[in-house]
Design a protein around this motif. Structure first.
Motif, mmCIF file in Angstrom:
data_model
loop_
_atom_site.group_PDB
_atom_site.id
_atom_site.type_symbol
_atom_site.label_atom_id
_atom_site.label_comp_id
_atom_site.label_asym_id
_atom_site.label_seq_id
_atom_site.Cartn_x
_atom_site.Cartn_y
_atom_site.Cartn_z
ATOM 1 N N PRO A 149 117.330 -95.132 -25.503
ATOM 2 C CA PRO A 149 116.147 -94.631 -24.802
ATOM 3 C C PRO A 149 115.971 -93.117 -24.985
ATOM 4 C CG PRO A 149 117.384 -96.113 -23.391
ATOM 5 C CD PRO A 149 118.246 -95.852 -24.607
ATOM 6 N N ASN A 173 111.022 -97.281 -27.676
ATOM 7 C CA ASN A 173 112.116 -96.747 -26.848
ATOM 8 C C ASN A 173 111.850 -95.328 -26.367
ATOM 9 O OD1 ASN A 173 112.451 -96.007 -29.695
ATOM 10 N ND2 ASN A 173 114.325 -94.990 -29.048
ATOM 11 N N LYS A 320 114.662 -99.789 -16.292
ATOM 12 C CA LYS A 320 113.260 -99.697 -16.705
ATOM 13 C C LYS A 320 113.179 -99.583 -18.229
ATOM 14 C CE LYS A 320 111.013 -99.592 -12.700
ATOM 15 N NZ LYS A 320 110.445 -98.326 -12.210
ATOM 16 N N ASP A 321 112.189 -100.243 -18.815
ATOM 17 C CA ASP A 321 112.008 -100.247 -20.264
ATOM 18 C C ASP A 321 111.050 -99.128 -20.665
ATOM 19 O OD1 ASP A 321 111.628 -100.756 -22.929
ATOM 20 O OD2 ASP A 321 110.905 -102.809 -22.680
#
Length: 377
Positions: A149, A173, A320-321
């Motif tokens: 991320p 990402n 969380k994405d």
């Protein structure tokens, strides 16, 4: 006869004692077995309790590692980093977790920046933070395979830079916070203060992505208004100083600079050039005004840093994405006026504030200093 009776009595007594002994041994054995079962049960319960306690401690004591790379050492970006760290420290205390921060500053050197990011990758950090567009773009490229991320901070045009598919649905990402500048609002302030301005100077670095869209918007605004403009660009501190002197020679009535890190880094060296010539410098961040520009207009970078930290925590602790986490944007409504420069330009702060009021949510005062922490001391 008597002897026979005595023998019988002795035999009966012996049998009674034998039975009593057997009974006592059985009772003791049963008691011992019960005690053993009880101890086993207690040990089992203690083991379960210990496991639950350990699991709880592991859950509340989770540890994460993030890598933060700052693009350049200037008041705006440093303020962002300081507030990210401060907010992360609060989150650690609130959630009972540990967030290890690896921090570095590449000072606008692409080779150094790539090495810093490579080091983060080698250290298997859980998340990378890129402060400013160039760092964010380098991190995006470096994590294409790993999908680590990436959270960016202070990227003016994340869609235009190709960092996200859209502000609402980043799509990969990478996500973060934007300091997108409302250029028209800054232009409005220039003419609110001086309706008769005939020539505006545009000072920026052509290599700064944060300046590209803002300068184009400024040109369009001035074209529509029929006002002449002069462009002066620079990529180093020495060139910025020369460009500032050239704008004075060009006879401009005001100078505009967007959220440009190259100019920001040189502001302390050029602000007197403009002030001595009676030219107000309008810029895209309050840190410029801190370093001597007449006015900084834009987002609150302290708040941007804290909001960015909250996003970092939500990705680390809540899963969380980034692909579906919207980019954070902010209201650009604060105008920060350097009162020392205002006076040097022969302007009255109260009059200036009244003229600016219709075009911003508030007007704040600041004095010249190198960093925001200097004002607090």
């Amino acid at each position: 006869m008597k002897l026979r009776n005595v023998f019988a009595m002795i035999t009966a007594a012996a049998m009674t004692l034998s039975l009593a002994a057997c009974s006592g041994q059985s009772t003791a054995s049963s008691t011992s077995s019960a005690s053993s079962d009880s101890s086993s049960s207690a040990a089992s319960e203690n083991s379960v309790s210990s496991e639950k306690s350990t699991a709880s401690e592991e859950s509340s004591g989770a540890s994460y590692t993030i890598g933060i790379c700052n693009y350049v050492d200037d008041a705006s970006l440093n303020q962002i980093v300081e507030n990210i760290n401060a907010r992360l420290a609060e989150i650690e205390s609130e959630q009972g977790i540990t967030i290890n921060v690896k921090y570095d500053n590449c000072n606008a050197d692409a080779n150094v920046m790539n090495q810093i990011i490579a080091n983060f990758a080698a250290d298997n950090v859980d998340l990378m933070v890129g402060v400013a567009t160039p760092v964010a773009m380098a991190m995006q490229s470096a994590t294409e395979d790993s999908k680590t991320p990436v959270v960016f901070a202070a990227v003016s045009d994340p869609v235009g830079a190709g960092l996200v598919a859209s502000l609402e649905e980043p799509g990969s990402n990478v996500t973060g916070s934007s300091d997108n500048l409302d250029t028209n609002s800054v232009m409005n302030l220039i003419f609110a203060q001086n309706p008769d301005a005939k020539k505006i100077g545009l000072l920026y670095d052509v290599g700064q992505d944060s300046s590209t869209a803002a300068i184009e918007h400024a040109k369009a605004y001035l074209d529509d208004k029929g006002v002449e403009y002069v462009e002066r660009t620079a990529t180093t501190a020495e060139e910025v100083a020369l460009a500032a002197q050239a704008l004075v020679s060009d006879g401009v009535d005001a100078v505009f600079t967007p959220t440009d890190n190259t100019i920001m880094k040189a502001e302390l060296a050029i602000y007197e050039t403009f002030a001595d010539a009676g030219i107000p410098h309008y810029t895209g961040a309050d840190s410029f005004a801190l370093n001597g520009a007449f006015l900084g207009y834009g987002v609150d970078y302290a708040n941007l840093g804290r909001e960015t930290a909250d996003m970092i925590a939500s990705i680390l602790t809540e899963g969380k994405d980034p692909a579906t986490t919207p980019v954070i944007t902010f209201d650009n409504g604060t105008a920060t006026v350097n009162t020392e420069i205002c006076e040097k330009l022969g302007l009255d702060f109260d009059t200036v504030s009244e003229a600016f009021a219709p075009y911003c949510t508030r007007v704040e005062e600041i004095t010249t200093a190198e960093s925001f922490s200097d004002l607090e001391s």
